[in-house]
Enzyme design. Sequence first.
Site, short mmCIF file in Angstrom:
data_model
loop_
_atom_site.label_atom_id
_atom_site.label_comp_id
_atom_site.label_asym_id
_atom_site.label_seq_id
_atom_site.Cartn_x
_atom_site.Cartn_y
_atom_site.Cartn_z
CE LYS A 68 36.36 24.82 41.53
NZ LYS A 68 37.74 24.60 41.18
CG HIS A 112 49.82 35.35 38.23
ND1 HIS A 112 49.40 34.53 39.25
CD2 HIS A 112 51.16 35.17 38.11
CE1 HIS A 112 50.44 33.86 39.72
NE2 HIS A 112 51.52 34.23 39.05
C1 GRF Z 1 46.73 40.39 43.54
O1 GRF Z 1 48.12 40.49 43.76
C2 GRF Z 1 46.43 39.61 42.30
O2 GRF Z 1 47.42 39.74 41.32
C3 GRF Z 1 46.40 38.18 42.80
O3 GRF Z 1 45.82 38.26 44.07
C4 GRF Z 1 46.07 39.55 44.64
C5 GRF Z 1 44.74 40.11 45.06
O4 GRF Z 1 44.87 41.28 45.81
N1 GRF Z 1 45.69 37.34 41.86
P1 GRF Z 1 43.57 42.13 46.18
O5 GRF Z 1 42.61 41.21 46.91
O6 GRF Z 1 42.99 42.68 44.93
O7 GRF Z 1 44.09 43.20 47.10
#
Ligand code: GRF
Length: 194
Positions: A68, A112
């Site tokens: 990583k 999130h």
């Molecule tokens: C979103 O719901 C975000 O909150 C989460 O992952 C999802 C990503 O969706 N962290 P996208 O790839 O932007 O459509």
Amino acid sequence: MVSKKIAVFASGSGSNFEAIAKALQDGKIQNAEISLLVTDKEGVFALDRAKKFGIESKTFVLKNFEDKVAYEKAILEALAEKEIDFIVLAGYMKLIGETLLSEYEGRMINIHPSVLPAFKGKDAIAMALDYGVRYTGVTVHWVDSGMDTGQIIDQDVVRVEKDDTYETLAEKIHKVEHVLYPRVINEVVNKNAE
Ligand code: GRF
């Protein structure tokens, strides 16, 4: 004012990436530009979206690196090449390690799909639905070494109706994300620029 150079990190669809790119085009985010999309998977739809906007992208697959640290060092090099000021995580499904964090802590935010501290981690939308909460939502927070534990910058709520399915709830959450994230990015980027 000097334009801040943003790198967006994504792992999948990239709908948030697109909402941010659109907000920049429309002048809803000022004094900034997306200089790079970073993905950790080949062939994801976020890459197609980047092409559409003429935004450069780079893919780093963890298994192609020794560990990583080496993986994140390679990402850091790409960020340095582009003189990236700010990292926006938008559906990037890896925990940020010390290598990236030591360089970008305080200049890296995440979105999130829950009202943190509820439903941390993967599948927050499904967890909220399974739990039976009547409200869930969206959080934008600073990134630290934990999983969805960094200081909260802003949140918004989404009502869960009795007949909501995963799909209908996810759609409502994404709609809120696509408004909240550009707004917060504009605030944070311009605050840092003062
Ligand atoms: C979103 O719901 C975000 O909150 C989460 O992952 C999802 C990503 O969706 N962290 P996208 O790839 O932007 O459509």
